[in-house]
Design an enzyme around this catalytic site. Structure first.
Site, PDB file in Angstrom:
ATOM      1  N   ASP A 105       0.835  -1.202   0.000  1.00  0.00           N
ATOM      2  CA  ASP A 105       0.000   0.000   0.000  1.00  0.00           C
ATOM      3  C   ASP A 105       0.869   1.252   0.000  1.00  0.00           C
ATOM      4  OD1 ASP A 105      -2.249  -1.499  -0.027  1.00  0.00           O
ATOM      5  OD2 ASP A 105      -2.923  -1.015   1.995  1.00  0.00           O
ATOM      6  N   TYR A 311      -7.897   4.050  -3.736  1.00  0.00           N
ATOM      7  CA  TYR A 311      -7.321   3.742  -2.424  1.00  0.00           C
ATOM      8  C   TYR A 311      -8.127   4.384  -1.292  1.00  0.00           C
ATOM      9  CZ  TYR A 311      -3.644   3.159   1.100  1.00  0.00           C
ATOM     10  OH  TYR A 311      -2.931   2.814   2.215  1.00  0.00           O
TER      11      TYR A 311
END
Length: 729
Positions: A105, A311
């Site tokens: 991430d 995201y």
């Protein structure tokens, strides 16, 4: 030829990367292709070692051994994910691997996940960084075209390490000191304790609140126009002086109103900003009752599995200028079903990014949550995913629509010497409100005067008054926190701080409050699981244990100031403005002060929820606590940890009063119980529900028929449709 090893954070992302990079050969825990090898973590594979790994004496919790301040903190492989770590390590050490690409991430914690694995695996190979905000095929391909140098993110990694190490040093020492000193399972931390303090302060305000009666006056004309009295000096529409209100009422009896001014203003309002995670969690809690953690989990699936939203762990409500050119494709991808007509209207003209939603200076790691360019299949989303997706898409469409335009009319009149006002508006263009079918909740008028449909009139007109009445009301205490409002408080805690100076408030504002968008949900869950908080309906309340804890912890650990200062310094580390080791050493010295203060405290702790039930594991008396899902018995011993459910909160409804039922007991003896006195065996309840399942109420039939008349792509209750078809309605 040297291959490149790509390290993802989760298997699902790893599979997507492997497909795009043509890694078709499946290995044990990885995929391989001609140029790339793709493997993955399972979240964290490596973490900071427990205290006992530094010295055997730390296996026992003794206050005389505190503080624990190892010179260097060790990394250890997490046991339950050790197999995957070894797989990743083996792939990294392959001779034909010449480069590692971090594809975890794109954020501080993602950087930590990858770098800790690399450090623990003792790999010294060139590092590159994939930094993307969505995991669609296009985003992945574009990301690899613009692959970043790993060195650009080393300071971000140091910031992440500093955060983890300081949380370990302060958190573990303070928690052990409190637990040992007071012989109770007590924990504190730089984010969870100030959050607890904010809730306690709100409860104190509610407890000490004394309602005050206020008065107002309303006059109604023969044309049914409502005129509201306004104090000519304060401009307020209410007064706390009853005598004054009575005097005004008497002075206007049997008098008509003279219109002294009519003010018409053209106004426009822009749509609310795009969603960041915290704002989305707030709305999901307010509209659907979802917890912050539930919303994040749903968003994660929409991002990782369905790939239809970007995201989720973002703190920005803007997009950057480079995203503007992609908006057409995103609109086409999401412009189906109920969004088709709305998206089509936007696509008729070139999209121009304006400052209301495009601002590079407001985007750090990630832009706001918006749809990806991947076409969505609404039927593939479950009910909860559909609801969260709907929130995001409507907000995305709304910012692309023109402003809501209207003409606001304010009427000022006089009855005798007193001022009376009225307000109304004429809609010129629905603008972005069309997206919400004009059901969007507006903020209340600042002056408290509600708008109404105004009759035609001119300055100088005389309005015949048919009635005048005195109105009364009482001031209300602040509402208890729910998860949505608590998230707001964590995001902006300065208004809950007493005696804070302006510089400190500015500092806290700049660092984004308590925790981050990625951690707030976990902090709230931790406070519940530690039984420091409990729920009553939607309200969040502090427990006796939580109140006592706040009396026991050092003062500055309760203030948002500490975490604000930490975040400011972590930000400075990520920018290369502060040395990581200097900050950690500073926090070690602070920990000595905290532990010493706890050791020398004269405070006491008392369990006021002790039962006469003995723990079957260790024999100690157990505590009765209100868990998030019902009542529980929990062993008071930290070493034991035994717990047992007593009751379980359910969504089942009482057949008498329709309140939610509570499930009690175990096995065949389980019963549903209601506060109204209704009792019903679980087996009886199931039998009753089975019989009721074959019946469809008139209300459900009417609702189904209404839905059928709407656009076929709107939400439909397929389960109900099936039931109705079986009944051959």
């Amino acid at each position: 030829m040297n291959k490149k090893l790509v390290l993802a954070e989760k298997p699902s992302v790893g599979r997507d990367l492997a497909r795009v990079l043509n890694c078709n050969k499946k290995g044990n825990g990885y995929f391989e292709g001609q140029e790339y090898i793709v493997t993955w973590a399972l979240g964290h594979l490596v973490t900071l070692a427990d205290p006992e790994s530094y010295n055997d004496k730390y296996k026992s919790w003794r206050i005389e051994d505190l503080p624990m301040l190892p010179s260097d903190l060790k990394l250890v492989v997490i046991k339950k994910t050790g197999k995957q770590f070894n797989i990743v390590k083996d792939q990294m050490h392959r001779r034909d691997v010449g480069e590692i690409i971090i594809a975890t991430d794109a954020g501080r914690e993602g950087e930590l996940v990858a770098r800790w694995i690399i450090d623990k695996a003792r790999v010294n190979k060139p590092i590159k960084r994939l930094w993307i905000s969505s995991v669609t095929d296009k985003a992945i391909k574009d990301g690899f075209k613009g692959i970043k140098n790993g060195k650009d993110y080393e300071k971000l990694y140091l910031s992440a390490v500093a955060r983890a190490e300081v949380d370990w040093i302060v958190g573990i020492n303070a928690t052990r000191a409190l637990t040992c000193k007071y012989n109770a399972q007590l924990s504190c931390g730089r984010v969870q304790t100030p959050t607890l303090a904010i809730i306690a302060q709100r409860e104190e305000e509610i407890k000490n609140f004394i309602p005050k009666t206020f008065y107002g006056i309303q006059a109604i004309s023969s044309s049914n126009l409502k005129l509201t009295w306004q104090d000519s000096r304060t401009k307020d529409i209410k007064t706390f002086d009853r005598e004054k209100a009575t005097k005004v009422l008497n002075s206007i009896k049997n008098k008509n109103a003279n219109v002294v001014d009519i003010d018409k203003k053209y106004k426009r309002s822009y749509s609310p900003k795009l969603y960041d995670l915290t704002e989305l969690q707030r709305d999901a809690n307010k509209i659907f009752g979802y917890s912050a953690k539930e919303t994040l989990s749903i968003m994660q699936r929409l991002y990782e599995s369905h790939k239809v939203l970007t995201y989720p762990r973002t703190d920005s409500r803007y997009i950057s200028s480079d995203i503007v050119s992609t908006l057409n494709d995103r609109l086409k991808a999401c412009g189906i079903g109920p969004y088709k007509t709305l998206a089509y209207k936007v696509l008729q003209n070139p999209i121009k990014g304006n400052k209301s939603f495009v601002d590079d200076s407001q985007v750090s790691d990630h832009h706001a949550i918006i749809p990806t360019e991947q076409f969505v299949q609404l039927s593939a989303l479950n009910d909860r995913e559909r609801k969260i997706y709907d929130l995001v898409i409507k907000r995305f469409l709304a910012v692309l629509y023109p402003p809501f335009e209207y003409e606001e009319t304010s009427i000022k009149s006089k009855i005798g010497e007193e001022i009376f006002i009225a307000k109304g508006k004429v809609v010129i263009s629905q603008g972005w409100k069309e997206v919400y079918e004009n059901n969007f909740e507006d903020e209340d008028a600042a002056d408290g005067v509600s708008e109404q449909l105004l009759p035609s009139m001119n300055k100088g007109d005389i309005l015949k008054i048919s009635s005048t009445t005195q109105t009364t009301g009482q001031t209300k205490p602040p509402a208890p926190f729910n998860e949505g409002t608590l998230l707001s408080a964590m995001e902006n805690p300065t208004k809950y701080m007493q005696d804070a100076d302006k510089d400190l408030i500015k500092t806290i504002g700049e660092t984004g409050g308590l925790g981050t968008v990625a951690t707030r949900a976990d902090i709230i869950e931790k406070l519940f699981s530690s039984f420091l908080l409990e729920k009553r309906g939607k309200d969040i309340l502090i427990t006796s244990k939580g109140k006592q804890l706040l009396e026991l912890v050092p003062e500055d650990l309760k203030s948002p100031a500490l975490t604000a200062e930490w975040e400011q310094k972590l930000s400075a580390i990520s920018k290369g403005q502060l040395n990581k080791d200097s900050f950690v050493n500073e926090m070690k010295n602070y920990t000595k002060v905290v532990v010493n203060e706890i050791k020398n405290s004269d405070e006491t702790f008392k369990h006021d929820n002790l039962t006469r039930n003995k723990c079957p594991e260790c024999g100690k008396y157990m505590l009765e606590v209100n868990g998030k899902r019902g009542k529980m018995l929990v062993c008071q011993s930290r070493e034991c940890g035994y717990r047992k459910g007593i009751t379980q909160n359910t969504n089942a409804r009482c057949p008498n009063c329709h309140k939610k039922l509570e499930l009690r007991g175990e096995g065949e003896g389980q019963i549903f119980a209601c506060s109204c006195g209704h009792r019903e065996k679980l087996s009886t309840f199931k039998e009753r529900k089975k019989k009721e399942g074959s019946k469809v109420s008139k209300k459900e039939v009417a609702k189904y028929m209404r839905e059928q008349q709407k656009d076929s792509d709107k939400f439909t209750n397929t389960a109900l449709a099936d039931a109705l078809s079986k009944l051959k309605l």
